[in-house]
Design a protein around this motif. Structure first.
Motif, PDB file in Angstrom:
ATOM      1  N   SER A 131       6.015  16.188   0.080  1.00  0.00           N
ATOM      2  CA  SER A 131       5.271  15.811  -1.415  1.00  0.00           C
ATOM      3  C   SER A 131       4.813  14.386  -1.287  1.00  0.00           C
ATOM      4  CB  SER A 131       6.604  15.805  -2.337  1.00  0.00           C
ATOM      5  OG  SER A 131       7.234  14.654  -1.972  1.00  0.00           O
ATOM      6  N   SER A 132       3.871  14.329  -1.853  1.00  0.00           N
ATOM      7  CA  SER A 132       3.187  12.826  -1.878  1.00  0.00           C
ATOM      8  C   SER A 132       2.745  12.472  -3.221  1.00  0.00           C
ATOM      9  CB  SER A 132       1.515  13.111  -1.189  1.00  0.00           C
ATOM     10  OG  SER A 132       1.093  12.001  -1.095  1.00  0.00           O
TER      11      SER A 132
ATOM     12  N   ASN B   2       8.066   8.326  -1.911  1.00  0.00           N
ATOM     13  CA  ASN B   2       8.923   9.132  -1.061  1.00  0.00           C
ATOM     14  C   ASN B   2       8.634   9.023   0.276  1.00  0.00           C
ATOM     15  OD1 ASN B   2       6.283   9.969  -1.169  1.00  0.00           O
ATOM     16  ND2 ASN B   2       6.647  12.072  -1.194  1.00  0.00           N
ATOM     17  N   GLY B   3       8.410   7.677   0.491  1.00  0.00           N
ATOM     18  CA  GLY B   3       8.058   7.322   2.191  1.00  0.00           C
ATOM     19  C   GLY B   3       6.935   6.377   2.132  1.00  0.00           C
ATOM     20  N   PRO B   4       6.610   6.101   3.496  1.00  0.00           N
ATOM     21  CA  PRO B   4       5.520   5.286   3.512  1.00  0.00           C
ATOM     22  C   PRO B   4       4.058   6.414   3.522  1.00  0.00           C
ATOM     23  CG  PRO B   4       6.532   5.603   5.642  1.00  0.00           C
ATOM     24  CD  PRO B   4       7.409   6.221   4.561  1.00  0.00           C
TER      25      PRO B   4
ATOM     26  N   LEU C   6      -3.232   9.907   8.745  1.00  0.00           N
ATOM     27  CA  LEU C   6      -2.897  11.404   8.194  1.00  0.00           C
ATOM     28  C   LEU C   6      -3.548  11.859   6.866  1.00  0.00           C
ATOM     29  CD1 LEU C   6       1.027  11.727   9.138  1.00  0.00           C
ATOM     30  CD2 LEU C   6      -1.121  12.611  10.624  1.00  0.00           C
ATOM     31  N   CYS C   7      -4.082  10.682   6.251  1.00  0.00           N
ATOM     32  CA  CYS C   7      -4.755  10.859   4.955  1.00  0.00           C
ATOM     33  C   CYS C   7      -6.165  10.846   4.821  1.00  0.00           C
ATOM     34  CB  CYS C   7      -4.327   9.915   4.088  1.00  0.00           C
ATOM     35  SG  CYS C   7      -5.201   9.667   2.390  1.00  0.00           S
TER      36      CYS C   7
ATOM     37  N   ALA D 184     -12.090   8.486   4.755  1.00  0.00           N
ATOM     38  CA  ALA D 184     -13.330   8.784   4.173  1.00  0.00           C
ATOM     39  C   ALA D 184     -13.561   7.684   3.182  1.00  0.00           C
ATOM     40  CB  ALA D 184     -13.343  10.000   2.913  1.00  0.00           C
ATOM     41  N   GLY D 185     -12.578   6.559   3.188  1.00  0.00           N
ATOM     42  CA  GLY D 185     -12.852   5.372   2.387  1.00  0.00           C
ATOM     43  C   GLY D 185     -12.519   5.511   0.889  1.00  0.00           C
ATOM     44  N   HIS D 186     -11.830   6.528   0.612  1.00  0.00           N
ATOM     45  CA  HIS D 186     -11.759   6.952  -0.787  1.00  0.00           C
ATOM     46  C   HIS D 186     -10.154   6.976  -1.633  1.00  0.00           C
ATOM     47  CE1 HIS D 186     -15.711   7.907  -1.867  1.00  0.00           C
ATOM     48  NE2 HIS D 186     -15.669   8.636  -0.805  1.00  0.00           N
ATOM     49  N   CYS D 187      -9.235   6.292  -0.496  1.00  0.00           N
ATOM     50  CA  CYS D 187      -7.684   6.071  -0.762  1.00  0.00           C
ATOM     51  C   CYS D 187      -7.444   4.742  -0.978  1.00  0.00           C
ATOM     52  CB  CYS D 187      -7.045   6.678   0.140  1.00  0.00           C
ATOM     53  SG  CYS D 187      -5.040   6.748  -0.135  1.00  0.00           S
ATOM     54  N   SER D 188      -6.909   4.279  -2.027  1.00  0.00           N
ATOM     55  CA  SER D 188      -6.469   3.117  -2.336  1.00  0.00           C
ATOM     56  C   SER D 188      -5.552   2.208  -1.336  1.00  0.00           C
ATOM     57  CB  SER D 188      -5.848   2.821  -3.718  1.00  0.00           C
ATOM     58  OG  SER D 188      -4.589   3.490  -3.818  1.00  0.00           O
ATOM     59  N   GLU D 189      -5.000   3.088  -0.575  1.00  0.00           N
ATOM     60  CA  GLU D 189      -3.924   2.773   0.479  1.00  0.00           C
ATOM     61  C   GLU D 189      -4.934   2.527   1.739  1.00  0.00           C
ATOM     62  OE1 GLU D 189      -0.652   2.221   1.047  1.00  0.00           O
ATOM     63  OE2 GLU D 189      -0.477   2.268  -1.228  1.00  0.00           O
TER      64      GLU D 189
END
Length: 156
Positions: free
Chosen positions: A68-69, A134-136, A141-142, A147-152
């Motif tokens: 899960s994420s 639920n984890g790091p 893997l994202c 693509a530069g579209h994740c806040s992480e």
């Protein structure tokens, strides 16, 4: 020879079948949007955020039981003519590196509707998103990070 499963190389998907859930959340504000199935860059607004869901590895030979994420990257876009779409980025399996498409929870419709309302001038309180991680978040893997579209993964 047995048929092989199609190996997906798509790094993101759109979810037009979830439009009815978004539309129901917009209706209470008298907003009526259509899902824009064409993925193009002619949006009036674009916003990167995250939703939650579950992944299962499509590789039958992989030992992964799924994951899960709480950080599934999405890009919400609003177009002229009361249209919108949202690109949802896939993640890779930690065990075999195969791309997996998420099964989304209610957070997708809630986040899309919130953003469309905000862009439409509806005054709202900022929602509190939370819950235990639920984890790091593994940036490699994202697909949203890549693509530069994740806040992480802004600096990935």
């Amino acid at each position: 020879m047995p048929a092989r499963k199609h190996k997906s190389t798509r790094r993101w998907s759109m979810y037009p079948f979830l439009h009815s859930e978004v539309a129901a959340l917009l209706e209470d504000s008298d907003l009526y949007f259509r899902f824009h199935s064409k993925d193009d860059d002619f949006a009036l607004h674009a916003y990167d955020t995250n939703v939650m869901g579950r992944f299962s590895c499509p590789n039958d030979e992989c030992g992964s039981t799924g994951w899960s994420s709480k950080k599934i990257a999405i890009t919400i876009r609003m177009y002229s003519g009361d249209r919108y779409n949202a690109r949802v980025y896939h993640q890779r399996c930690q065990e075999c590196n195969r791309l997996s498409q998420p099964i989304l929870d209610d957070s997708y419709a809630e986040r899309v509707a919130y953003r469309l309302k905000k862009w439409s001038g509806i005054k709202m309180e900022v929602p509190v998103y939370g819950g235990e991680s639920n984890g790091p978040h593994i940036r490699s893997l994202c697909e949203g990070c890549k693509a530069g579209h994740c806040s992480e993964g802004r600096w990935y």
